[in-house]
Design a protein around this motif. Structure first.
Motif, PDB file in Angstrom:
ATOM      1  N   LYS A   1       0.931  -1.137  -0.103  1.00 46.68           N
ATOM      2  CA  LYS A   1       0.056  -0.108  -0.198  1.00 46.68           C
ATOM      3  C   LYS A   1       0.683   1.356  -0.062  1.00 46.68           C
ATOM      4  N   ALA A   2       1.816   1.297   0.695  1.00 43.74           N
ATOM      5  CA  ALA A   2       2.818   2.362   1.006  1.00 43.74           C
ATOM      6  C   ALA A   2       3.629   2.536  -0.536  1.00 43.74           C
ATOM      7  N   ARG A   3       4.119   1.537  -1.327  1.00 44.54           N
ATOM      8  CA  ARG A   3       4.652   1.591  -2.382  1.00 44.54           C
ATOM      9  C   ARG A   3       3.726   2.089  -3.534  1.00 44.54           C
ATOM     10  N   ALA A   4       2.345   1.912  -3.368  1.00 45.48           N
ATOM     11  CA  ALA A   4       1.370   2.220  -4.526  1.00 45.48           C
ATOM     12  C   ALA A   4       1.128   3.803  -4.133  1.00 45.48           C
ATOM     13  N   VAL A   5       0.945   4.367  -2.976  1.00 44.75           N
ATOM     14  CA  VAL A   5       0.790   5.633  -2.734  1.00 44.75           C
ATOM     15  C   VAL A   5       2.067   6.496  -3.192  1.00 44.75           C
ATOM     16  N   VAL A   6       3.302   6.058  -3.001  1.00 43.26           N
ATOM     17  CA  VAL A   6       4.587   6.521  -3.541  1.00 43.26           C
ATOM     18  C   VAL A   6       4.745   6.751  -4.889  1.00 43.26           C
ATOM     19  N   ARG A   7       4.004   5.779  -5.556  1.00 43.25           N
ATOM     20  CA  ARG A   7       4.033   5.600  -7.124  1.00 43.25           C
ATOM     21  C   ARG A   7       3.065   6.583  -7.334  1.00 43.25           C
ATOM     22  N   GLN A   8       1.887   6.739  -6.887  1.00 41.02           N
ATOM     23  CA  GLN A   8       0.732   7.939  -7.302  1.00 41.02           C
ATOM     24  C   GLN A   8       1.323   9.072  -7.083  1.00 41.02           C
ATOM     25  N   VAL A   9       1.983   9.387  -5.964  1.00 43.12           N
ATOM     26  CA  VAL A   9       2.630  10.656  -5.938  1.00 43.12           C
ATOM     27  C   VAL A   9       3.564  11.051  -6.937  1.00 43.12           C
ATOM     28  N   ALA A  10       4.365  10.152  -7.270  1.00 40.57           N
ATOM     29  CA  ALA A  10       5.679  10.380  -8.236  1.00 40.57           C
ATOM     30  C   ALA A  10       4.794  10.514  -9.557  1.00 40.57           C
ATOM     31  N   LYS A  11       3.807   9.916  -9.934  1.00 40.55           N
ATOM     32  CA  LYS A  11       3.110  10.014 -11.303  1.00 40.55           C
ATOM     33  C   LYS A  11       2.183  11.351 -11.266  1.00 40.55           C
ATOM     34  N   ALA A  12       1.771  11.670 -10.027  1.00 41.65           N
ATOM     35  CA  ALA A  12       1.050  13.112 -10.186  1.00 41.65           C
ATOM     36  C   ALA A  12       1.971  14.266  -9.935  1.00 41.65           C
TER      37      ALA A  12
ATOM     38  N   THR B   1       5.214  14.336 -11.618  1.00 43.83           N
ATOM     39  CA  THR B   1       6.198  14.080 -12.718  1.00 43.83           C
ATOM     40  C   THR B   1       5.743  15.381 -13.666  1.00 43.83           C
ATOM     41  N   PRO B   2       4.615  15.309 -14.328  1.00 43.39           N
ATOM     42  CA  PRO B   2       4.462  15.951 -15.376  1.00 43.39           C
ATOM     43  C   PRO B   2       4.322  17.515 -15.034  1.00 43.39           C
ATOM     44  N   ALA B   3       4.394  18.045 -13.783  1.00 43.72           N
ATOM     45  CA  ALA B   3       4.407  19.131 -13.445  1.00 43.72           C
ATOM     46  C   ALA B   3       5.968  19.649 -13.296  1.00 43.72           C
ATOM     47  N   SER B   4       6.783  18.867 -12.761  1.00 40.12           N
ATOM     48  CA  SER B   4       8.155  18.968 -12.534  1.00 40.12           C
ATOM     49  C   SER B   4       9.139  18.877 -13.880  1.00 40.12           C
ATOM     50  N   GLU B   5       8.504  18.437 -15.053  1.00 42.13           N
ATOM     51  CA  GLU B   5       9.239  18.406 -16.193  1.00 42.13           C
ATOM     52  C   GLU B   5       8.780  19.765 -16.944  1.00 42.13           C
ATOM     53  N   GLN B   6       7.759  20.535 -16.217  1.00 39.01           N
ATOM     54  CA  GLN B   6       7.560  21.879 -16.910  1.00 39.01           C
ATOM     55  C   GLN B   6       8.548  22.974 -16.147  1.00 39.01           C
ATOM     56  N   PHE B   7       9.115  22.519 -15.033  1.00 35.73           N
ATOM     57  CA  PHE B   7      10.015  23.433 -14.374  1.00 35.73           C
ATOM     58  C   PHE B   7      11.279  23.822 -14.821  1.00 35.73           C
ATOM     59  N   THR B   8      11.441  24.843 -15.530  1.00 36.81           N
ATOM     60  CA  THR B   8      12.604  25.325 -16.234  1.00 36.81           C
ATOM     61  C   THR B   8      12.964  26.760 -15.974  1.00 36.81           C
ATOM     62  N   PRO B   9      14.376  27.000 -16.475  1.00 36.80           N
ATOM     63  CA  PRO B   9      14.702  28.383 -16.033  1.00 36.80           C
ATOM     64  C   PRO B   9      13.752  29.412 -16.585  1.00 36.80           C
ATOM     65  N   GLU B  10      12.955  29.301 -17.663  1.00 39.35           N
ATOM     66  CA  GLU B  10      12.018  30.246 -17.887  1.00 39.35           C
ATOM     67  C   GLU B  10      10.723  30.300 -17.041  1.00 39.35           C
ATOM     68  N   HIS B  11      10.384  29.106 -16.442  1.00 37.30           N
ATOM     69  CA  HIS B  11       9.404  28.903 -15.522  1.00 37.30           C
ATOM     70  C   HIS B  11       9.711  28.363 -14.058  1.00 37.30           C
ATOM     71  N   PRO B  12      10.449  29.143 -13.372  1.00 38.20           N
ATOM     72  CA  PRO B  12      11.116  28.741 -12.307  1.00 38.20           C
ATOM     73  C   PRO B  12      10.014  28.558 -10.723  1.00 38.20           C
ATOM     74  N   ASP B  13       8.905  28.942 -11.067  1.00 36.04           N
ATOM     75  CA  ASP B  13       8.140  28.732  -9.954  1.00 36.04           C
ATOM     76  C   ASP B  13       7.345  27.655 -10.154  1.00 36.04           C
ATOM     77  N   TRP B  14       7.378  26.704  -9.461  1.00 36.89           N
ATOM     78  CA  TRP B  14       6.857  25.110  -9.616  1.00 36.89           C
ATOM     79  C   TRP B  14       5.789  25.174  -8.249  1.00 36.89           C
ATOM     80  N   HIS B  15       4.612  25.364  -8.566  1.00 32.47           N
ATOM     81  CA  HIS B  15       3.521  25.434  -7.740  1.00 32.47           C
ATOM     82  C   HIS B  15       4.073  26.117  -6.397  1.00 32.47           C
ATOM     83  N   GLY B  16       4.691  27.194  -6.303  1.00 31.75           N
ATOM     84  CA  GLY B  16       5.083  28.032  -4.904  1.00 31.75           C
ATOM     85  C   GLY B  16       6.153  27.085  -4.545  1.00 31.75           C
ATOM     86  N   GLY B  17       7.030  25.996  -5.083  1.00 29.89           N
ATOM     87  CA  GLY B  17       8.065  25.225  -4.286  1.00 29.89           C
ATOM     88  C   GLY B  17       9.113  25.575  -5.152  1.00 29.89           C
TER      89      GLY B  17
END
Length: 144
Positions: free
Chosen positions: A15-26, A28-44
């Motif tokens: 169950k813990a592994r499944a949750v970690v996989r879900q978090v990573a999956k959720a 990952t797309p946002a983190s791929e858009q984190f670039t020098p041109e767009h440095p503010d990634w959801h306030g983090g």
């Protein structure tokens, strides 16, 4: 490298592994858009997700996690604001700790982690000396 100690097993571990996989999956797309041109990634900052992916890469061996952790760690160094605080959480001490943590297998960084940490040490000592010599000096907490 220190051997990991298993703290969960059986159904609870799955169950813990499944949750970690879900978090990573959720995330990952946002983190791929984190670039020098767009440095503010959801306030983090990319450092937190680089750490998450680095630990996930170590646990799973997945190349995609390794590459993304390295990319975000390098981006953290590139985008680190000169006026940032000194603390572990979002500051200069945290930058150095993150890079040093990720500078070991299975992550491969295209930056010199020792050089980054040496620069961070020099800047930290300089800023602490400035604080100590100013009237603003009080007990300084590098953790928070």
């Amino acid at each position: 490298m220190k051997q990991r100690q298993v703290i969960l097993d059986g159904e609870l571990a799955e169950k813990a592994r499944a949750v970690v996989r879900q978090v990573a999956k959720a995330l990952t797309p946002a983190s791929e858009q984190f670039t020098p041109e767009h440095p503010d990634w959801h306030g983090g900052a990319p450092a937190e997700f680089a750490l998450f992916l680095g630990c996930l890469a170590a646990a799973t061996g997945r190349a995609a996690y390794k590459r993304q952790a390295a990319r975000l760690a390098e981006l953290t160094v590139e985008l680190f604001p000169s006026g940032a605080g000194l603390g572990l959480h979002g500051g200069l001490s945290g930058l150095a700790w993150t890079i040093q943590f990720l500078a070991r297998p299975p992550i491969r960084l295209d930056i010199d982690p020792e050089g980054v940490c040496a620069q961070a040490d020099d800047l930290l000592l300089e800023r602490l000396q400035e604080l100590q010599n100013s009237k603003a000096w009080t007990d300084y907490d590098l953790i928070s």
